[in-house]
Design a protein around this motif. Sequence first.
Motif, PDB file in Angstrom:
ATOM      1  N   ASN A  77      13.583   7.957   6.062  1.00 50.49           N
ATOM      2  CA  ASN A  77      13.260   8.981   5.038  1.00 50.49           C
ATOM      3  C   ASN A  77      12.023   8.267   4.425  1.00 50.49           C
ATOM      4  N   GLY A  78      10.896   8.576   4.881  1.00 57.25           N
ATOM      5  CA  GLY A  78       9.837   7.829   4.407  1.00 57.25           C
ATOM      6  C   GLY A  78       9.430   6.378   4.951  1.00 57.25           C
ATOM      7  N   SER A  79       8.598   5.767   4.988  1.00 58.52           N
ATOM      8  CA  SER A  79       8.638   4.507   5.663  1.00 58.52           C
ATOM      9  C   SER A  79       8.988   3.569   4.796  1.00 58.52           C
ATOM     10  N   ASP A  80       8.961   3.935   3.285  1.00 56.40           N
ATOM     11  CA  ASP A  80       9.863   2.829   2.456  1.00 56.40           C
ATOM     12  C   ASP A  80      11.083   2.648   2.912  1.00 56.40           C
ATOM     13  N   GLU A  81      11.684   3.523   3.460  1.00 58.91           N
ATOM     14  CA  GLU A  81      13.334   3.379   3.933  1.00 58.91           C
ATOM     15  C   GLU A  81      13.316   2.501   4.870  1.00 58.91           C
TER      16      GLU A  81
ATOM     17  N   THR B 153      -0.816  -7.106  -1.654  1.00 56.62           N
ATOM     18  CA  THR B 153      -0.391  -6.268  -0.661  1.00 56.62           C
ATOM     19  C   THR B 153       0.455  -5.069  -1.216  1.00 56.62           C
ATOM     20  N   TYR B 154       1.313  -4.600  -0.457  1.00 51.08           N
ATOM     21  CA  TYR B 154       1.948  -3.320  -0.836  1.00 51.08           C
ATOM     22  C   TYR B 154       3.056  -3.990  -1.652  1.00 51.08           C
ATOM     23  N   GLY B 155       2.909  -3.324  -3.000  1.00 48.92           N
ATOM     24  CA  GLY B 155       3.844  -4.150  -4.068  1.00 48.92           C
ATOM     25  C   GLY B 155       5.518  -3.797  -3.850  1.00 48.92           C
TER      26      GLY B 155
ATOM     27  N   VAL C 130       5.037  -5.239  10.932  1.00 45.41           N
ATOM     28  CA  VAL C 130       3.634  -4.576  10.760  1.00 45.41           C
ATOM     29  C   VAL C 130       3.831  -3.244  10.129  1.00 45.41           C
ATOM     30  N   ASP C 131       3.550  -3.317   9.074  1.00 47.23           N
ATOM     31  CA  ASP C 131       3.437  -2.093   8.224  1.00 47.23           C
ATOM     32  C   ASP C 131       2.038  -1.206   8.334  1.00 47.23           C
ATOM     33  N   GLN C 132       2.036  -0.127   9.397  1.00 50.09           N
ATOM     34  CA  GLN C 132       0.967   0.540   9.592  1.00 50.09           C
ATOM     35  C   GLN C 132       0.856   1.823   8.829  1.00 50.09           C
ATOM     36  N   ALA C 133       1.147   1.838   7.638  1.00 53.75           N
ATOM     37  CA  ALA C 133       0.784   3.250   6.789  1.00 53.75           C
ATOM     38  C   ALA C 133      -0.240   3.808   7.298  1.00 53.75           C
ATOM     39  N   TYR C 134      -1.466   2.925   7.169  1.00 53.78           N
ATOM     40  CA  TYR C 134      -2.851   3.352   7.267  1.00 53.78           C
ATOM     41  C   TYR C 134      -3.406   3.208   8.493  1.00 53.78           C
ATOM     42  N   ALA C 135      -2.705   2.727   9.566  1.00 51.64           N
ATOM     43  CA  ALA C 135      -3.325   2.268  10.875  1.00 51.64           C
ATOM     44  C   ALA C 135      -4.184   3.586  11.465  1.00 51.64           C
TER      45      ALA C 135
ATOM     46  N   ASN D   6       5.931   3.016  10.600  1.00 53.30           N
ATOM     47  CA  ASN D   6       5.065   3.940  10.442  1.00 53.30           C
ATOM     48  C   ASN D   6       5.154   5.227   9.398  1.00 53.30           C
ATOM     49  N   THR D   7       4.362   6.018   9.138  1.00 54.28           N
ATOM     50  CA  THR D   7       4.607   7.062   8.356  1.00 54.28           C
ATOM     51  C   THR D   7       3.869   8.212   8.516  1.00 54.28           C
ATOM     52  N   PHE D   8       4.627   9.711   8.456  1.00 56.21           N
ATOM     53  CA  PHE D   8       4.005  10.830   8.279  1.00 56.21           C
ATOM     54  C   PHE D   8       3.233  11.011   7.040  1.00 56.21           C
ATOM     55  N   SER D   9       3.173  10.256   6.202  1.00 55.78           N
ATOM     56  CA  SER D   9       2.705  10.318   4.827  1.00 55.78           C
ATOM     57  C   SER D   9       1.330  10.649   4.594  1.00 55.78           C
ATOM     58  N   LYS D  10       0.689   9.910   5.386  1.00 54.24           N
ATOM     59  CA  LYS D  10      -0.744   9.634   5.032  1.00 54.24           C
ATOM     60  C   LYS D  10      -1.786  10.511   6.090  1.00 54.24           C
ATOM     61  N   SER D  11      -1.625   9.972   7.409  1.00 52.66           N
ATOM     62  CA  SER D  11      -2.606  10.574   8.277  1.00 52.66           C
ATOM     63  C   SER D  11      -2.127  12.078   8.866  1.00 52.66           C
TER      64      SER D  11
ATOM     65  N   ALA E 127       7.555  15.269   2.440  1.00 53.30           N
ATOM     66  CA  ALA E 127       8.499  15.612   3.449  1.00 53.30           C
ATOM     67  C   ALA E 127       9.427  14.337   3.427  1.00 53.30           C
ATOM     68  N   ARG E 128       8.875  13.060   3.369  1.00 48.64           N
ATOM     69  CA  ARG E 128       9.236  11.989   3.381  1.00 48.64           C
ATOM     70  C   ARG E 128       9.991  11.687   5.023  1.00 48.64           C
ATOM     71  N   VAL E 129       9.080  11.369   5.742  1.00 49.55           N
ATOM     72  CA  VAL E 129       9.365  10.928   7.119  1.00 49.55           C
ATOM     73  C   VAL E 129       8.566   9.569   7.509  1.00 49.55           C
TER      74      VAL E 129
END
Length: 353
Positions: A84-88, A108-110, A178-183, A204-209, A215-217
Amino acid sequence: MSEFACGKINDIVPYVPGEQPRDRCYIKLNTNENPYYSSERARAYITERVLKDLRLYSDPGCGPLVRAIAQYYGVEEQNVLVTNGSDEALAFCFQAYAKDGVCFADVTYGFYDVFAHMYDCPAEHIALRDDFTIDPADYFAKGKTIVVAEPNAQTGIAMGADALRSIIANNPRNIVVVDQAYADFSVHNAIPLIKEFKNLVVVNTFSKSRSLAGARVGYVIADAALIADLNKVKYSFHPYNVNTVSMLLAKGAIEDDDYFKSTVAKIKAAREKLARGLKGMGFDVLPSSANFVLARTSAVDGGKLCGRLKSQGILVRHFPGGRIDDYVRITVGTDEEVCKLLETVKKITESAE
Ligand code: PMP
């Protein structure tokens, strides 16, 4: 606070998300969302039938999406976990791997700090160099779990494939997350390395790219044994962690590769225009491989610039009190949004002189 909350909840300093105001229509460049709509092909999956069948629980294994992700990256289904989002996903990693100690960069990411506190993980902060780059050798043989964002959060700076590989290779007995939120806005991706390194967890996340922040995935790609660990955490917390609608939207988004590539290309081009425009006005702009830039000017301090932009209808993000207090973080928007931002910044900085 109530008198009933346990000690931890009294003490904890929670993560503060960027504002999501609904009062007026802002140009929203504060939370690194994608300025383009979600894929039309993805939205076509949300039929009347799907909505009616929301009476049923979602698929706890997220089968169709796991298969689509595995196929896209050429890995096995046992290498994929959807969250449920990459935070989860990150929360699961902290719970599974960080109790004996974890380290990450000082800028880095807080959320890493919040998770460390929440899950009682002793945390070490490793200072970035003065120019905000990572020295990979600082992360060698740490004897604890390592979390790196690549590209790094807040700075946008990527350490590069060789440096990342050296960190993973020099910690064979510890997990490297490795947090690839922006990769996807960068030039390399760590996912192929999971075949070589059994200690690598790629988040990884569907939130950015892929334009699906709401949708939080998110998803993890890692060796099957690590996915099994993380599934244990998931099934001890929230088996139906991803809802049916979001799962189908994400499946459609990963299938719609043309749309993904065209929107990412537009964002990369707008990032260069934004960086050039800011530099032209005398800003220091960190070299970004993400969908945002971190920049500062001597004309007006970061907090004030953020406030003045807001009063002009443009939201950007300021992180007060630490090493990046002078800076503002500006999400890359559409071409028009970037033009508007640059025009407004010019007026603000000129009037401040
Ligand atoms: N990692 C980093 C570095 C981020 O900036 C964010 C977004 N705030 C996340 C993870 C979490 O993103 P999400 O939960 O939307 O996938």
